[in-house]
Design an enzyme around this catalytic site. Structure first.
Site, PDB file in Angstrom:
ATOM      1  N   LYS A  43       0.825  -1.213   0.000  1.00  0.00           N
ATOM      2  CA  LYS A  43       0.000   0.000   0.000  1.00  0.00           C
ATOM      3  C   LYS A  43       0.859   1.263   0.000  1.00  0.00           C
ATOM      4  O   LYS A  43       0.374   2.342  -0.351  1.00  0.00           O
ATOM      5  CB  LYS A  43      -0.931   0.003   1.207  1.00  0.00           C
ATOM      6  CG  LYS A  43      -1.746  -1.265   1.407  1.00  0.00           C
ATOM      7  CD  LYS A  43      -2.580  -1.633   0.203  1.00  0.00           C
ATOM      8  CE  LYS A  43      -3.419  -2.881   0.495  1.00  0.00           C
ATOM      9  NZ  LYS A  43      -4.184  -3.342  -0.656  1.00  0.00           N
ATOM     10  N   TYR A  88      -3.120 -12.298   3.228  1.00  0.00           N
ATOM     11  CA  TYR A  88      -2.877 -11.995   1.819  1.00  0.00           C
ATOM     12  C   TYR A  88      -1.816 -12.912   1.212  1.00  0.00           C
ATOM     13  O   TYR A  88      -2.121 -13.792   0.414  1.00  0.00           O
ATOM     14  CB  TYR A  88      -2.470 -10.524   1.652  1.00  0.00           C
ATOM     15  CG  TYR A  88      -3.594  -9.570   1.946  1.00  0.00           C
ATOM     16  CD1 TYR A  88      -4.470  -9.162   0.943  1.00  0.00           C
ATOM     17  CD2 TYR A  88      -3.787  -9.070   3.228  1.00  0.00           C
ATOM     18  CE1 TYR A  88      -5.507  -8.282   1.203  1.00  0.00           C
ATOM     19  CE2 TYR A  88      -4.834  -8.192   3.502  1.00  0.00           C
ATOM     20  CZ  TYR A  88      -5.689  -7.810   2.494  1.00  0.00           C
ATOM     21  OH  TYR A  88      -6.722  -6.955   2.762  1.00  0.00           O
ATOM     22  N   TYR A 136     -12.410 -14.429   3.544  1.00  0.00           N
ATOM     23  CA  TYR A 136     -11.374 -13.458   3.864  1.00  0.00           C
ATOM     24  C   TYR A 136     -10.943 -13.555   5.320  1.00  0.00           C
ATOM     25  O   TYR A 136     -11.777 -13.618   6.230  1.00  0.00           O
ATOM     26  CB  TYR A 136     -11.906 -12.050   3.578  1.00  0.00           C
ATOM     27  CG  TYR A 136     -10.934 -10.947   3.903  1.00  0.00           C
ATOM     28  CD1 TYR A 136      -9.828 -10.715   3.094  1.00  0.00           C
ATOM     29  CD2 TYR A 136     -11.117 -10.133   5.011  1.00  0.00           C
ATOM     30  CE1 TYR A 136      -8.929  -9.705   3.375  1.00  0.00           C
ATOM     31  CE2 TYR A 136     -10.227  -9.102   5.307  1.00  0.00           C
ATOM     32  CZ  TYR A 136      -9.138  -8.906   4.492  1.00  0.00           C
ATOM     33  OH  TYR A 136      -8.241  -7.905   4.791  1.00  0.00           O
TER      34      TYR A 136
END
Length: 348
Positions: A49, A290, A264
């Site tokens: 990010k 992730y 998730y």
């Protein structure tokens, strides 16, 4: 290859390394594996990010914002890095977080990213229930900031706006430059797919640079049927707004559900195997949400014969290792530490 990019801040160390995974490649008996270390950046704990925030925070500063507002899961890497960028720039930061597992610990007890959010001095952390509409909650907090006399700048989930995607156009151009320098191309680039901006930026950038590498997304948030149209829309918007990657076609967006499991941020045995494998064979820490699931998906594709033995496959390490500390029980069995030597010291 260059493109006319908006002004950005500097949160990356520079071009991130590409390293061979020789021991892992030999163990899996599949294609030749490499890893791009986008877990390394200048912001707290590192992660992908940071690339998106270089553009987003620059835009916030240009518009005179004094408060960054973003949303994510309670162990959000994006939230941690947005907060770190805010502190670096002297901005306030409000985080709207939810617990996708339904059984996370509260802000005062949690470890991992949520602990780091407190350590970094988040100005406001709003913890929402599991099924909260985070996009609406983000809008509500922006309105509340405005009513309080602040100048908020909203950053969407994962920073995956079209502007944020330019961070991964940059990454794609780094990969293309590496291919030119070693005079050898990657056949595939494998990336975790959550909010989708990382994959969209990679596809647009690689097509712009003329690389023939195919991008494969391993879903960790939503299934293929939902993700592929979302990512293709982002690729088209990048081309329309920034004139980058116009040669991309819809077939360039290829996602897989291998590795997703029950949903998730929920653990799988395959994720545990992948995290332990990279730790023990390469000294590299993946995360449980992730990269652990994405590398598990890559292993599944290898075992299912998707790749040729001569293929060169690059895995994008998007960071996130702080989340390991919140989920130690997923990896450490109680009997694994019973044979440690007794200490002569006693800690009161």
């Amino acid at each position: 290859m260059t493109f006319k990019r908006p002004i950005k801040r500097k949160y990356m160390l520079g071009t991130t390394p590409i390293e061979p995974l020789k021991r892992t490649s030999a163990l899996l008996k599949g294609p030749e594996l490499f890893i791009k270390r986008d877990d390394l950046s200048l912001l707290a704990g590192g992660g992908n990010k940071s690339r998106k925030l270089e553009y987003l925070v620059a835009d916030a500063l240009r518009k005179g914002a004094d408060t960054l507002v973003t949303c994510g899961a309670y162990q959000s890497n994006h939230a941690r890095l947005t907060l770190a960028a805010a502190k670096r720039e002297g901005l306030k930061c409000h985080l709207v977080l939810s617990d996708p597992t339904g059984h996370g610990r509260g802000a005062a007890e949690a470890s991992g990213n949520l602990f780091l959010d407190r350590l970094l001095g988040a100005d406001k952390i709003i913890l929402k229930p599991k099924d909260t509409d985070l996009f609406q909650a983000l809008d509500d907090e922006v309105d509340a900031c405005t009513d309080a006399g602040l100048k908020p700048y909203a950053i969407t989930l994962g920073g995956s706006s079209v502007l944020g995607c330019l961070g991964y156009v940059d990454c794609a151009l780094e990969i293309a430059a590496h291919e030119i320098s070693i005079k050898e191309e990657f056949d595939y680039i494998v990336v975790p797919v959550g909010s989708g901006g990382t994959m969209a930026g990679l596809i647009a950038g690689l097509r712009e640079a003329g690389s023939k590498a195919k991008v494969l997304g391993i879903n960790v948030l939503m299934k293929k049927v939902t993700q592929e149209p979302r990512i293709w829309q982002l690729v088209q918007q990048i081309a329309d707004l920034h004139k980058i990657g116009a040669s991309a076609v819809e077939e360039d967006v290829q996602c897989f559900d291998e590795g997703l499991g029950e949903g998730y941020a929920l653990p799988t045995d395959e994720m545990r195997e992948a995290v332990k494998l990279l730790a023990e064979k390469e000294g590299i820490l993946l995360d449980p949400t992730y990269t652990g699931k994405a590398f598990a998906g890559l292993i599944a594709l290898i075992r299912n014969g998707f790749f040729k033995p001569e293929d060169k496959v690059l895995f994008i390490h998007t960071g996130g290792s702080p989340a390991l500390f919140e989920h130690q029980d997923w990896f450490v069995e109680s009997n694994e530490m019973t044979n440690l030597p007794e200490s002569e010291d006693t800690v009161e």
